[in-house]
Scaffold this motif. Structure first.
Motif, PDB file in Angstrom:
ATOM      1  N   MET A   1       9.469  16.859  -4.855  1.00 17.47           N
ATOM      2  CA  MET A   1      10.098  15.495  -4.030  1.00 17.47           C
ATOM      3  C   MET A   1       9.409  14.934  -2.987  1.00 17.47           C
ATOM      4  N   ALA A   2       9.133  13.801  -3.052  1.00 14.28           N
ATOM      5  CA  ALA A   2       8.399  12.976  -2.035  1.00 14.28           C
ATOM      6  C   ALA A   2       9.287  12.029  -1.643  1.00 14.28           C
ATOM      7  N   ARG A   3       9.192  11.839  -0.187  1.00 15.36           N
ATOM      8  CA  ARG A   3       9.800  10.807   0.337  1.00 15.36           C
ATOM      9  C   ARG A   3       9.070   9.399   0.502  1.00 15.36           C
ATOM     10  N   VAL A   4       9.490   8.450  -0.119  1.00 14.60           N
ATOM     11  CA  VAL A   4       8.873   7.290  -0.224  1.00 14.60           C
ATOM     12  C   VAL A   4       9.342   6.086   0.595  1.00 14.60           C
ATOM     13  N   LEU A   5       8.198   5.572   1.497  1.00 16.16           N
ATOM     14  CA  LEU A   5       8.738   4.539   2.340  1.00 16.16           C
ATOM     15  C   LEU A   5       8.133   3.296   2.038  1.00 16.16           C
ATOM     16  N   LEU A   6       8.839   2.190   1.903  1.00 17.18           N
ATOM     17  CA  LEU A   6       8.195   0.725   1.607  1.00 17.18           C
ATOM     18  C   LEU A   6       8.391  -0.026   2.879  1.00 17.18           C
ATOM     19  N   PHE A   7       7.462  -0.709   2.973  1.00 16.61           N
ATOM     20  CA  PHE A   7       7.439  -1.573   4.552  1.00 16.61           C
ATOM     21  C   PHE A   7       7.214  -3.269   4.164  1.00 16.61           C
ATOM     22  N   GLY A   8       7.668  -3.981   4.956  1.00 15.14           N
ATOM     23  CA  GLY A   8       7.521  -5.517   4.774  1.00 15.14           C
ATOM     24  C   GLY A   8       8.055  -5.866   3.507  1.00 15.14           C
ATOM     25  N   ARG A   9       7.350  -6.886   2.896  1.00 15.11           N
ATOM     26  CA  ARG A   9       7.636  -7.672   1.716  1.00 15.11           C
ATOM     27  C   ARG A   9       8.024  -6.602   0.494  1.00 15.11           C
ATOM     28  N   LEU A  10       7.358  -5.250   0.688  1.00 17.68           N
ATOM     29  CA  LEU A  10       7.558  -4.423  -0.584  1.00 17.68           C
ATOM     30  C   LEU A  10       9.052  -3.893  -0.573  1.00 17.68           C
ATOM     31  N   ALA A  11       9.609  -3.785   0.787  1.00 17.15           N
ATOM     32  CA  ALA A  11      10.790  -3.021   0.914  1.00 17.15           C
ATOM     33  C   ALA A  11      11.727  -4.268   0.493  1.00 17.15           C
ATOM     34  N   ASP A  12      11.493  -5.590   0.793  1.00 20.44           N
ATOM     35  CA  ASP A  12      12.325  -6.654   0.531  1.00 20.44           C
ATOM     36  C   ASP A  12      12.368  -6.723  -0.873  1.00 20.44           C
ATOM     37  N   GLN A  13      11.417  -6.719  -1.535  1.00 23.73           N
ATOM     38  CA  GLN A  13      11.345  -6.884  -3.038  1.00 23.73           C
ATOM     39  C   GLN A  13      11.952  -5.801  -3.662  1.00 23.73           C
ATOM     40  N   ALA A  14      12.015  -4.554  -3.299  1.00 24.57           N
ATOM     41  CA  ALA A  14      12.601  -3.420  -3.904  1.00 24.57           C
ATOM     42  C   ALA A  14      14.055  -3.280  -3.701  1.00 24.57           C
TER      43      ALA A  14
ATOM     44  N   GLY B   1      -4.828  -4.884  -1.682  1.00 18.95           N
ATOM     45  CA  GLY B   1      -4.465  -5.198  -0.148  1.00 18.95           C
ATOM     46  C   GLY B   1      -3.527  -4.182   0.301  1.00 18.95           C
ATOM     47  N   VAL B   2      -2.752  -3.661  -0.687  1.00 22.31           N
ATOM     48  CA  VAL B   2      -1.653  -2.758  -0.484  1.00 22.31           C
ATOM     49  C   VAL B   2      -2.181  -1.449  -0.317  1.00 22.31           C
ATOM     50  N   GLN B   3      -1.937  -0.852   0.724  1.00 31.10           N
ATOM     51  CA  GLN B   3      -2.360   0.767   1.135  1.00 31.10           C
ATOM     52  C   GLN B   3      -1.402   1.727   0.910  1.00 31.10           C
ATOM     53  N   VAL B   4      -1.768   2.740   0.584  1.00 27.01           N
ATOM     54  CA  VAL B   4      -1.198   4.006   0.370  1.00 27.01           C
ATOM     55  C   VAL B   4      -1.411   5.014   1.607  1.00 27.01           C
TER      56      VAL B   4
ATOM     57  N   GLU C   1       5.487  12.759   2.653  1.00 26.91           N
ATOM     58  CA  GLU C   1       5.964  11.429   2.978  1.00 26.91           C
ATOM     59  C   GLU C   1       4.771  10.583   2.385  1.00 26.91           C
ATOM     60  N   VAL C   2       5.133   9.353   1.424  1.00 28.59           N
ATOM     61  CA  VAL C   2       4.408   8.521   0.943  1.00 28.59           C
ATOM     62  C   VAL C   2       4.634   6.887   1.425  1.00 28.59           C
ATOM     63  N   ALA C   3       3.861   6.386   2.047  1.00 28.60           N
ATOM     64  CA  ALA C   3       4.244   5.257   2.461  1.00 28.60           C
ATOM     65  C   ALA C   3       3.246   4.079   1.901  1.00 28.60           C
ATOM     66  N   PHE C   4       3.810   2.836   1.420  1.00 31.78           N
ATOM     67  CA  PHE C   4       3.249   2.007   0.729  1.00 31.78           C
ATOM     68  C   PHE C   4       3.453   0.808   1.763  1.00 31.78           C
ATOM     69  N   LEU C   5       2.199   0.368   2.230  1.00 32.97           N
ATOM     70  CA  LEU C   5       2.060  -0.710   3.298  1.00 32.97           C
ATOM     71  C   LEU C   5       1.467  -2.156   2.579  1.00 32.97           C
ATOM     72  N   PRO C   6       2.145  -2.993   2.803  1.00 30.68           N
ATOM     73  CA  PRO C   6       1.578  -4.411   2.404  1.00 30.68           C
ATOM     74  C   PRO C   6       0.523  -4.764   3.081  1.00 30.68           C
ATOM     75  N   PRO C   7      -0.163  -5.644   2.425  1.00 34.62           N
ATOM     76  CA  PRO C   7      -1.472  -6.235   3.350  1.00 34.62           C
ATOM     77  C   PRO C   7      -1.075  -6.874   4.713  1.00 34.62           C
ATOM     78  N   MET C   8      -1.856  -6.605   5.756  1.00 31.27           N
ATOM     79  CA  MET C   8      -1.622  -7.280   6.806  1.00 31.27           C
ATOM     80  C   MET C   8      -2.120  -8.470   7.223  1.00 31.27           C
ATOM     81  N   SER C   9      -1.520  -9.249   8.002  1.00 36.63           N
ATOM     82  CA  SER C   9      -2.205 -10.581   8.401  1.00 36.63           C
ATOM     83  C   SER C   9      -2.311 -10.617   9.804  1.00 36.63           C
ATOM     84  N   GLY C  10      -2.638 -11.657  10.442  1.00 32.79           N
ATOM     85  CA  GLY C  10      -2.592 -11.865  11.685  1.00 32.79           C
ATOM     86  C   GLY C  10      -4.048 -12.712  12.020  1.00 32.79           C
ATOM     87  N   GLY C  11      -3.983 -13.050  13.430  1.00 37.27           N
ATOM     88  CA  GLY C  11      -4.931 -14.016  13.955  1.00 37.27           C
ATOM     89  C   GLY C  11      -5.220 -13.723  15.152  1.00 37.27           C
TER      90      GLY C  11
END
Length: 79
Positions: free
Chosen positions: A1-14, A48-51, A69-79
């Motif tokens: 069993m893996a603990r799956v974490l979603l961040f940003g728009r990925l969590a919003d979508q799921a 751009g999605v990283q694991v 623990e497996v985390a899916f990280l959306p592409p980062m943006s910034g300036g």
């Protein structure tokens, strides 16, 4: 069993941010996620999605054990 974490728009979508899923490797985890939510699977495969497995970025395959623990990280943006 893996603990799956979603961040940003990925969590919003799921509609969730943290879930425990049975899988022995990343490809099995992706298959389980795809079976439950094909749109999420497509978003996770987007450029751009990283694991991160246990807080280390992984490219390619990785074995998962109990408590991983497996985390899916959306592409980062910034300036």
């Amino acid at each position: 069993m893996a603990r799956v974490l979603l961040f940003g728009r990925l969590a919003d979508q799921a509609g969730w941010r943290d879930r425990v899923i049975a899988a022995s490797d990343l490809s099995g985890l992706r298959d389980a996620l795809a079976a439950a939510d094909p749109d999420l699977a497509e978003a996770l495969a987007a450029p751009g999605v990283q694991v991160a497995v246990d807080k280390a970025i992984v490219r390619g395959e990785a074995a998962l054990t109990a408590g991983t623990e497996v985390a899916f990280l959306p592409p980062m943006s910034g300036g």
